[in-house]
Design an enzyme around this catalytic site. Structure first.
Site, PDB file in Angstrom:
ATOM      1  N   LYS A  16      -9.965  -5.095  -4.566  1.00 54.60           N
ATOM      2  CA  LYS A  16      -8.775  -4.074  -4.501  1.00 54.60           C
ATOM      3  C   LYS A  16      -9.322  -2.953  -5.550  1.00 54.60           C
ATOM      4  CE  LYS A  16      -6.459  -7.001  -7.839  1.00 54.60           C
ATOM      5  NZ  LYS A  16      -7.574  -7.270  -7.813  1.00 54.60           N
ATOM      6  N   ARG A  57      -9.182 -17.642 -14.465  1.00 55.00           N
ATOM      7  CA  ARG A  57      -9.292 -16.730 -14.144  1.00 55.00           C
ATOM      8  C   ARG A  57      -8.264 -16.364 -12.232  1.00 55.00           C
ATOM      9  NH1 ARG A  57     -13.078 -11.884 -13.611  1.00 55.00           N
ATOM     10  NH2 ARG A  57     -12.008 -10.583 -13.219  1.00 55.00           N
ATOM     11  N   ARG A  98     -19.407  -7.427 -16.347  1.00 57.13           N
ATOM     12  CA  ARG A  98     -18.119  -7.459 -16.875  1.00 57.13           C
ATOM     13  C   ARG A  98     -18.230  -8.926 -17.560  1.00 57.13           C
ATOM     14  NH1 ARG A  98     -13.378  -6.377 -13.608  1.00 57.13           N
ATOM     15  NH2 ARG A  98     -12.815  -7.689 -14.329  1.00 57.13           N
ATOM     16  N   ARG A 157       0.869  -8.418 -12.216  1.00 58.78           N
ATOM     17  CA  ARG A 157       0.415  -9.757 -11.418  1.00 58.78           C
ATOM     18  C   ARG A 157       1.645 -10.919 -11.858  1.00 58.78           C
ATOM     19  NH1 ARG A 157      -5.050  -7.734 -13.102  1.00 58.78           N
ATOM     20  NH2 ARG A 157      -6.698  -8.943 -12.942  1.00 58.78           N
ATOM     21  N   ARG A 162     -21.326  -8.992  -9.483  1.00 57.43           N
ATOM     22  CA  ARG A 162     -20.419  -7.617  -9.531  1.00 57.43           C
ATOM     23  C   ARG A 162     -21.434  -6.780 -10.161  1.00 57.43           C
ATOM     24  NH1 ARG A 162     -14.412  -7.324  -9.058  1.00 57.43           N
ATOM     25  NH2 ARG A 162     -14.020  -7.935 -10.882  1.00 57.43           N
TER      26      ARG A 162
HETATM   27  P1  AMP Z   1      -8.995  -6.324 -13.195  1.00 59.11           P
HETATM   28  O1  AMP Z   1      -9.982  -6.129 -13.507  1.00 59.11           O
HETATM   29  O2  AMP Z   1      -7.750  -6.219 -12.733  1.00 59.11           O
HETATM   30  O3  AMP Z   1      -9.071  -8.278 -13.260  1.00 59.11           O
HETATM   31  O4  AMP Z   1      -8.272  -6.916 -15.207  1.00 59.11           O
HETATM   32  C1  AMP Z   1      -9.186  -7.619 -15.965  1.00 59.11           C
HETATM   33  C2  AMP Z   1      -7.889  -8.412 -16.889  1.00 59.11           C
HETATM   34  O5  AMP Z   1      -7.542  -7.163 -17.931  1.00 59.11           O
HETATM   35  C3  AMP Z   1      -7.441  -9.433 -16.956  1.00 59.11           C
HETATM   36  O6  AMP Z   1      -8.295 -10.785 -16.288  1.00 59.11           O
HETATM   37  C4  AMP Z   1      -6.578  -9.994 -17.672  1.00 59.11           C
HETATM   38  O7  AMP Z   1      -6.819  -9.968 -18.806  1.00 59.11           O
HETATM   39  C5  AMP Z   1      -5.972  -8.424 -17.406  1.00 59.11           C
HETATM   40  N1  AMP Z   1      -5.124  -7.496 -17.211  1.00 59.11           N
HETATM   41  C6  AMP Z   1      -5.232  -6.801 -16.448  1.00 59.11           C
HETATM   42  N2  AMP Z   1      -4.307  -6.582 -15.706  1.00 59.11           N
HETATM   43  C7  AMP Z   1      -3.101  -7.196 -15.790  1.00 59.11           C
HETATM   44  C8  AMP Z   1      -1.800  -7.186 -16.000  1.00 59.11           C
HETATM   45  N3  AMP Z   1      -1.147  -6.647 -14.503  1.00 59.11           N
HETATM   46  N4  AMP Z   1      -1.100  -8.040 -16.498  1.00 59.11           N
HETATM   47  C9  AMP Z   1      -1.872  -8.897 -17.175  1.00 59.11           C
HETATM   48  N5  AMP Z   1      -2.741  -8.803 -17.823  1.00 59.11           N
HETATM   49  C10 AMP Z   1      -3.700  -7.481 -17.505  1.00 59.11           C
END
Ligand code: AMP
Length: 220
Positions: free
Chosen positions: A16, A174, A163, A91, A130
């Site tokens: 994404k 996750r 990360r 989400r 990654r």
């Molecule tokens: P991502 O980079 O989108 O994979 O997000 C990394 C982490 O940030 C996730 O595993 C959540 O802990 C938090 N996070 C990101 N976006 C959201 C969201 N829309 N709602 C809740 N937690 C989020």
């Protein structure tokens, strides 16, 4: 250029972020990555970062109230007025309902939700390899998209990092969270007639072509 207001939906590691960055450049849209905003807040040790860091570390979702506030503020900014790409938000069903409300208040609406589908075994391989540039945020993969010099960003020379939540033990958490809380959004948006689906397996260019084809009629 026509306005483009889309959500990219998909499990972690679906690509994404990569596709959102490409769309952002092509369609002059703002990219709103809640994950990036939260990670920056954690790095800055801001109040938002302090509130969120434990959830992120565990691979859990940050509470909806925090996220909704953050996205509401971001979408009000000038660069998001016409077009935006939401990456990593919504989400949960509750976040999707909040998004609908906030857009209605702004006199706006979503054009489409693009679901990027990738099987879990491919995701695990992608996430484990990654790497991100600490400086400019460019994304790489140790095997599928390596830098020319190990550990150094091709774009800006910055140092690459993994990360914390891309480590193996957090990846499975996750994915569980995605299945339980985010995957139901596929049906939610299908029922609203907004869903478009693409296969997210393949190289970056192949997936980009599928994304453009899937959204093509919205931007011509
Ligand atoms: P991502 O980079 O989108 O994979 O997000 C990394 C982490 O940030 C996730 O595993 C959540 O802990 C938090 N996070 C990101 N976006 C959201 C969201 N829309 N709602 C809740 N937690 C989020």
């Amino acid at each position: 250029m026509a306005a483009l207001r889309v959500v990219l939906l998909g499990p972690p590691g679906a690509g994404k972020g990569t596709q959102a960055k490409l769309l952002q450049e092509k369609f002059e849209a703002c990219q709103v990555s809640t994950g990036d905003i939260l990670r920056n807040a954690v790095a800055d040790q801001s109040p938002l970062g302090k509130e969120s860091s434990e959830y992120i570390k565990r691979g859990a979702l940050v509470p909806d109230s925090i996220i909704v506030k953050l996205v509401t503020q971001r979408l009000k900014q000038e660069d998001c007025a016409k077009s935006f790409i939401l990456d990593g938000f919504p989400r949960t069903i509750s976040q999707a309902q909040s998004l609908e409300d906030m857009l209605k208040k702004m006199g706006s609406e979503l054009h489409s939700v693009l679901s990027v589908q990738v099987p879990h075994d491919v995701i695990v391989a992608r996430l484990a390899g990654r790497r991100t540039c600490k400086n400019c945020g460019a994304l790489y993969h140790l095997s599928f998209d390596p830098t020319s010099q190990e550990g150094v960003c091709d774009r800006c020379g910055g140092e690459l990092r993994q990360r914390d939540d891309d480590r193996e033990e957090t990846i499975s958490e996750r994915l569980k969270v995605y299945d339980a809380q985010t995957a139901p959004l596929i049906n939610y948006y299908r029922q609203r007639g907004l869903l478009r689906e693409i296969d997210g397996v393949g190289n970056v260019e192949a997936i980009r072509d599928r994304v453009i084809r899937a959204l093509g009629d919205l931007v011509t």
